[in-house]
Design a protein around this motif. Structure first.
Motif, short mmCIF file in Angstrom:
data_model
loop_
_atom_site.label_atom_id
_atom_site.label_comp_id
_atom_site.label_asym_id
_atom_site.label_seq_id
_atom_site.Cartn_x
_atom_site.Cartn_y
_atom_site.Cartn_z
N ASP A 1 0.84 -1.21 0.00
CA ASP A 1 0.00 0.00 0.00
C ASP A 1 0.87 1.26 0.00
O ASP A 1 0.57 2.24 -0.68
N ILE A 2 1.95 1.22 0.75
CA ILE A 2 2.84 2.38 0.87
C ILE A 2 3.52 2.71 -0.46
O ILE A 2 3.84 3.87 -0.74
N LEU A 3 3.75 1.70 -1.30
CA LEU A 3 4.41 1.92 -2.58
C LEU A 3 3.52 2.70 -3.53
O LEU A 3 4.00 3.41 -4.42
N ILE A 4 2.23 2.57 -3.34
CA ILE A 4 1.27 3.31 -4.16
C ILE A 4 1.01 4.68 -3.54
O ILE A 4 0.99 5.69 -4.23
N ARG A 5 0.88 4.72 -2.24
CA ARG A 5 0.53 5.96 -1.54
C ARG A 5 1.69 6.97 -1.50
O ARG A 5 1.47 8.18 -1.65
N ASP A 6 2.92 6.50 -1.30
CA ASP A 6 4.05 7.40 -1.04
C ASP A 6 5.03 7.51 -2.20
O ASP A 6 6.15 7.99 -2.03
N ASN A 7 4.63 7.08 -3.37
CA ASN A 7 5.54 7.13 -4.53
C ASN A 7 5.52 8.52 -5.17
O ASN A 7 5.03 8.72 -6.28
N ASN A 8 6.07 9.48 -4.45
CA ASN A 8 6.19 10.85 -4.96
C ASN A 8 7.47 11.46 -4.39
O ASN A 8 8.02 10.99 -3.39
N LYS A 9 7.96 12.51 -5.03
CA LYS A 9 9.28 13.07 -4.71
C LYS A 9 9.37 13.53 -3.26
O LYS A 9 10.39 13.31 -2.59
N GLU A 10 8.33 14.16 -2.75
CA GLU A 10 8.36 14.68 -1.38
C GLU A 10 8.53 13.57 -0.36
O GLU A 10 9.38 13.65 0.54
N GLU A 11 7.74 12.51 -0.50
CA GLU A 11 7.83 11.40 0.45
C GLU A 11 9.14 10.64 0.29
O GLU A 11 9.76 10.22 1.28
N ILE A 12 9.58 10.47 -0.95
CA ILE A 12 10.83 9.75 -1.19
C ILE A 12 12.01 10.47 -0.55
O ILE A 12 12.86 9.85 0.10
N ASN A 13 12.07 11.79 -0.69
CA ASN A 13 13.15 12.55 -0.05
C ASN A 13 13.08 12.46 1.47
O ASN A 13 14.11 12.45 2.16
N LYS A 14 11.87 12.39 1.99
CA LYS A 14 11.70 12.24 3.43
C LYS A 14 12.32 10.92 3.91
O LYS A 14 13.05 10.88 4.91
N TYR A 15 12.05 9.85 3.16
CA TYR A 15 12.60 8.55 3.53
C TYR A 15 14.13 8.53 3.38
O TYR A 15 14.83 7.92 4.19
N LYS A 16 14.64 9.20 2.35
CA LYS A 16 16.10 9.26 2.18
C LYS A 16 16.76 9.91 3.39
O LYS A 16 17.80 9.45 3.88
N LYS A 17 16.16 10.99 3.88
CA LYS A 17 16.71 11.67 5.04
C LYS A 17 16.63 10.80 6.29
O LYS A 17 17.57 10.75 7.09
N LEU A 18 15.51 10.11 6.46
CA LEU A 18 15.35 9.23 7.62
C LEU A 18 16.37 8.09 7.61
O LEU A 18 16.82 7.63 8.66
N LEU A 19 16.73 7.65 6.41
CA LEU A 19 17.67 6.54 6.27
C LEU A 19 19.12 7.00 6.21
O LEU A 19 20.04 6.16 6.18
N GLY A 20 19.34 8.32 6.19
CA GLY A 20 20.69 8.85 6.13
C GLY A 20 21.37 8.65 4.78
O GLY A 20 22.58 8.43 4.70
N LEU A 21 20.60 8.76 3.71
CA LEU A 21 21.12 8.54 2.36
C LEU A 21 21.33 9.87 1.65
O LEU A 21 20.58 10.83 1.87
#
Length: 390
Positions: free
Chosen positions: A187-207
């Motif tokens: 479900d998350i792959l459909i809901r959060d597949n956008n640039k804003e959310e992706i950058n948020k996850y990158k920051k949370l993961l330290g990437l």
């Protein structure tokens, strides 16, 4: 002494469990047999939190490590301790993504929702006609244990029609509901597949935000193990060559399968290779990556939802197919991306990848394996839990 106490507790649990009444509003969740907070159970639970149902139900998570952070209102219980068995006796709903230990006693009033953990490429359970898994080669014993555990499942979630037919045979699941609704974890792959959310996850993961990301997520090899249930990180990928050829534009994320417990020194690749073990939810890693490298792992079926390039580093394809597991379909024919046998060819495939050459195969692949995933699978399971609890 610890083993003696555990065995004694199990025996007491087996005797007492039928004397303790079931409470429908107690729900047990468990991912990877308590190793982590991931997968289908996680996203079913988080949908309950989103709807505020964690305030109405008594939600229990079983973990080996109770320091794992979990949102909402729930109780975290350590595996194999007294409260673990207490809630096993009382809970009215079980939501698991792996087969339960044989000592579990599932009562008639309990609803057991088995979410499983992937669409299968490689032969599973009762469909396997040979095995060499962690040193265990007794296929008859393995089949018998699977029959016993599968008999307790009331519902089984399927990602697609392909899986539904396989699950009927490999789990002997022909007389109970198979919920062909897609996977809650997607479900998350459909809901959060956008640039804003992706950058948020990158920051949370330290990437880093200025490099393309390659996710490398291979499966485990049954016959490459450290001990029972503990497998090696099996890979022939030459990370020195990969760094030399790709580091200007790319970084690697290496994601271990949850059964892999190998300790590898990745320090020489600092800044190029980022590693995440079984405790990190792979859905986040899907979202942040620009492409996937895998082999025979079921990650290939989830990642295809994102419509991004996939590469298959299958250095042992013939041996794996013929001697370890066997496949449910012609992998070499249907794989929606290049198959390589060595690192040099893999790097060439990445550099020369042409999306247009794979459009037709990718579309056929998604039609076969992602025709159900719609971003609402978690809601459907929560609705089932509520319906059965009335």
């Amino acid at each position: 002494m610890k083993q003696f106490i555990k065995e004694l507790t199990i025996q007491i649990y087996k005797v007492l469990t039928y004397l303790v009444p079931v409470v429908k509003r107690i729900i047990i969740f468990q991912s990877s047999n308590g190793r982590n907070y991931t997968g289908n159970p996680r996203y079913i639970y988080e949908e309950m939190v989103r709807q505020g149902l964690d305030q109405e139900y008594h939600c229990i998570w079983f973990f080996f490590d109770t320091d794992i952070e979990v949102p909402g209102k729930c109780k975290k219980i350590r595996n194999n301790y007294f409260l673990y068995f207490w809630y096993l006796m009382r809970a009215g709903v079980w939501v698991f993504d792996s087969r339960q230990p044989l000592y579990f006693r599932k009562k008639k009033k309990v609803d057991y929702i088995q979410t499983w953990h992937g669409t299968p490429l490689k032969k599973l359970a009762l469909d396997m006609n040979k095995m060499d898994m962690g040193g265990n080669t007794d296929i008859k014993d393995y089949h018998e244990k699977f029959r016993k555990t599968c008999a307790d499942w009331d519902y089984l979630i399927s990602q697609n029609a392909f899986s539904t037919e396989i699950f009927k045979s490999c789990f002997a699941f022909t007389d109970r509901p198979i919920l062909q609704i897609g996977y809650p974890r997607n479900d998350i792959l459909i809901r959060d597949n956008n640039k804003e959310e992706i950058n948020k996850y990158k920051k949370l993961l330290g990437l880093p935000l200025d490099k393309k990301i390659i996710l490398y997520a291979p499966t485990w090899r049954d016959n490459e193990y450290l001990g029972e249930g503990k497998y090696k990180f099996a890979s022939k990928l030459d990370f020195d060559l990969a760094r030399e050829q790709l580091s200007d534009d790319y970084i690697f994320i290496v994601k271990y399968h949850y059964l892999v417990s190998d300790k590898i020194d990745w320090r020489p690749y600092k800044g190029f290779v980022y590693t995440f073990d079984e405790t990190k939810d792979i859905a986040w890693l899907y979202l942040v990556s620009d492409m996937l490298i895998t082999d025979y792992s079921s990650v290939m079926f989830d990642y295809s939802l994102l419509k991004r390039p996939m590469f298959f580093f299958a250095y042992d394809l013939e041996d794996y197919r013929e001697n370890l597991r066997g496949f449910y379909f012609d992998f070499a024919k249907e794989a929606p991306g290049p198959i390589s046998k060595d690192t040099k060819q893999l790097i060439e495939d990445i550099k020369e990848y042409d999306t247009s050459l794979w459009t037709e195969k990718n579309e056929a692949y998604r039609q076969k394996f992602n025709h159900i995933d719609d971003g609402h699978a978690s809601e459907k399971i929560v609705e089932l839990i509520q319906k059965n609890g009335r």
